[in-house]
Design an enzyme around this catalytic site. Structure first.
Site, mmCIF file in Angstrom:
data_model
loop_
_atom_site.group_PDB
_atom_site.id
_atom_site.type_symbol
_atom_site.label_atom_id
_atom_site.label_comp_id
_atom_site.label_asym_id
_atom_site.label_seq_id
_atom_site.Cartn_x
_atom_site.Cartn_y
_atom_site.Cartn_z
ATOM 1 N N HIS A 331 5.478 4.531 -4.342
ATOM 2 C CA HIS A 331 4.352 4.166 -3.487
ATOM 3 C C HIS A 331 4.812 3.264 -2.353
ATOM 4 C CE1 HIS A 331 4.735 0.701 -6.196
ATOM 5 N NE2 HIS A 331 4.043 -0.012 -5.310
ATOM 6 N N PHE A 332 4.083 3.324 -1.253
ATOM 7 C CA PHE A 332 4.215 2.396 -0.134
ATOM 8 C C PHE A 332 2.922 1.601 -0.055
ATOM 9 C CE2 PHE A 332 6.940 5.960 0.719
ATOM 10 C CZ PHE A 332 8.058 5.450 1.375
#
Length: 533
Positions: A331-332
């Protein structure tokens, strides 16, 4: 499909007119400055720019001239407005667009219960196989950039910032529905006096309310473990929309699209323990259950999100394992902050240029040593250079953080060693007592502080003291740089020794430039948008 819209002009002068031609919706000038769109079934195309209203006063809904440090308030729900309305500034008047329910909300309690009964789901409306069948979520499809597009975009007025408005409107909706663990907009924030203006935020409860780390911190690469928390376990109500490349080369938005498991959907979801206004997560190919490690495809997706938002105050960040990522599911993170990050003001020294136009520089006069990537003939050129460098660090068990800045045009790669020093007992008790874990936002200069004492005593010196512990030594940084340049194909031969360094000070001039045009800069979009029902 053709759209259906009803409009009520208010009889004043100078606003855009709503025009429906076949299945196209466009705006043109009309002698009526205010136009109230009562209903929109779908939007096919908007031909001129709309500026998203960022800040409003409670109840009166008066537009503020300057954005707040939180990046500006969004589409009104938390300020007393309707959660189903988005406000835009169009030309000289206000355009109020009332969205259909599928755009406002992708999940209602009674619908979830019905879905669970129908499909035999777990009843939590999650993103696992028990609840996915028959589920639908909004879908934003972006246009992939070519070299020609990159050239033309420099000479073209940016159109509608639709993704930017979509993120803010949906995030405000989730805030109104009480899905966050606390109200981040109530947190005190201040700019610390000093050369770079470090930002301090007091968030006393976040470390108690956020999800705990469930893996080792001494290994950057670890296998995904489905028994531990991962993003397939979140409720679909936390997901704002799916995000993927368009199949026909046009930007499109589908308010209610099926979740295509075989197409490996990527999604944008809220961070229920937000650091700032509009704090969201980009989760590439969520159902593949990828561990927290960057690959070329996923990093390019993050750059596209930054470019599509078209907002210099919307940055994306990445934390590797060992650099204070708390969940081992790829994830970012991203959020809005309407001031320049200190790291963005730091000068740089050019190291080399790659054949595809990517320029690589070294940070100067900043407490954390790092590498800056910018340029490139296409967005993919820039993405490939950075992702190859990240893959190199991962493979060599070097923890790192990444900041995606300037609408995806400037990327900071920051190897760090704070967790390693913690494990070795090399961090002072004074710093440990602050309970600050320096991840990408802290390293970039946004200091999230857990104690009132630290917030009241925040100073430029204290910020430098903490971040100096994060940074690699000069000798170690040179070793890491050598690994990076070998990985991106040039080795030592790719490094240009410049006699007069190309030093770029992103300090007072750039900060003033952002400030002087802040209202326009925050809202400029990058693509035309198609909305299909």
């Amino acid at each position: 499909r053709p759209i259906c819209a009803r409009a009520q002009p208010y009889g004043l002068t100078g606003v855009p007119k709503l025009t429906v031609t076949g299945s196209a919706l466009s705006l043109s000038r009309l002698p009526h400055p205010r136009l109230h769109i009562v209903d929109i079934t779908a939007i096919y195309k908007v031909s001129r720019s709309l500026f998203h209203v960022r800040a409003v006063r409670r109840k009166g809904c008066v537009i503020e001239s300057n954005p707040s440090p939180h990046g500006g308030r969004g589409a009104l729900p938390s300020e007393g407005g309707s959660p189903s309305d988005l406000l835009f500034l169009a030309g000289g008047g206000i355009l109020s667009i009332k969205r259909v329910p599928t755009v406002v909300s992708n999940y209602q309690k009674d619908e979830a219960e019905e879905t669970a009964r129908r499909s035999g789901g777990c009843g939590k409306n999650c993103l696992r196989s028990c609840c996915i069948p028959g589920a639908k979520l909004p879908l934003y499809a972006f246009k992939k950039e070519s070299e020609k597009d990159a050239f033309e975009s420099e000479n073209k007025e940016p159109p509608v910032a639709f993704l930017d408005s979509l993120v803010l409107g949906e995030w405000e909706d989730r805030m109104q529905r009480g899905l966050f663990r606390y109200d981040v907009t109530a947190c005190e924030t201040k700019v610390i006096p000093g050369e770079y203006g470090f930002i301090a935020q007091l968030n006393e409860g976040r470390h108690l309310k956020k999800r705990p780390t469930e893996f080792r911190v001494d290994k950057v690469l670890q296998p995904f473990d489905g028994n531990k928390f991962n993003f397939t376990k979140v409720g679909q109500e936390e997901v704002l929309f799916q995000f993927e490349a368009s199949e026909d080369g046009e930007v499109q938005f589908f308010p209610n699209a099926p979740i295509d498991v075989e197409n490996h959907p990527s999604v944008v979801a809220i961070n229920v323990s937000p650091i700032e206004y509009g704090h969201v997560l980009l989760i590439p190919r969520i159902l593949e259950c990828l561990p927290q490690r960057i690959d070329r495809e996923s990093f390019l997706l993050a750059l596209y999100m930054a470019a599509e938002a078209g907002n210099p105050y919307f940055r994306l960040g990445y934390n590797s394992l060992g650099a204070f990522a708390t969940i081992n599911h790829l994830h970012f993170q991203a959020y809005y902050l309407a001031v320049a990050f200190p790291i963005e003001k730091a000068p740089t020294k050019k190291i080399t240029s790659l054949n595809d136009g990517v320029i690589i520089s070294e940070l100067l006069k900043y407490p954390v040593r790092g590498v800056v990537f910018e340029g490139g003939n296409t967005l993919q050129d820039l993405s490939d250079a950075v992702s190859d460098a990240c893959i190199c660090l991962q493979d060599n068990n070097i923890a790192y953080n990444v900041l995606i800045s300037d609408c995806g045009k400037r990327i900071f790669l920051l190897p760090q060693c704070y967790a390693e020093k913690q494990a070795l007992g090399e961090v002072s008790v004074e710093l440990l007592d602050t309970q600050v874990n320096p991840a990408v936002w802290e390293i970039s200069g946004h200091m999230v502080l857990k104690r009132r004492k630290d917030y009241d005593e925040a100073s430029d010196e204290n910020a430098w003291r903490l971040l100096a512990e994060v940074s690699l030594s000069d000798e170690r940084f040179d070793e890491v740089n050598a690994l990076i340049f070998e990985a991106i194909g040039g080795g030592k031969d790719a490094i240009e020794n410049v006699e007069e360094p190309d030093t770029k000070a992103q300090s007072i001039e750039k900060e003033n430039g952002i400030t002087e045009t802040s209202h326009h800069a925050m809202v400029a979009g990058t693509q035309e948008c198609l909305v299909l029902q």
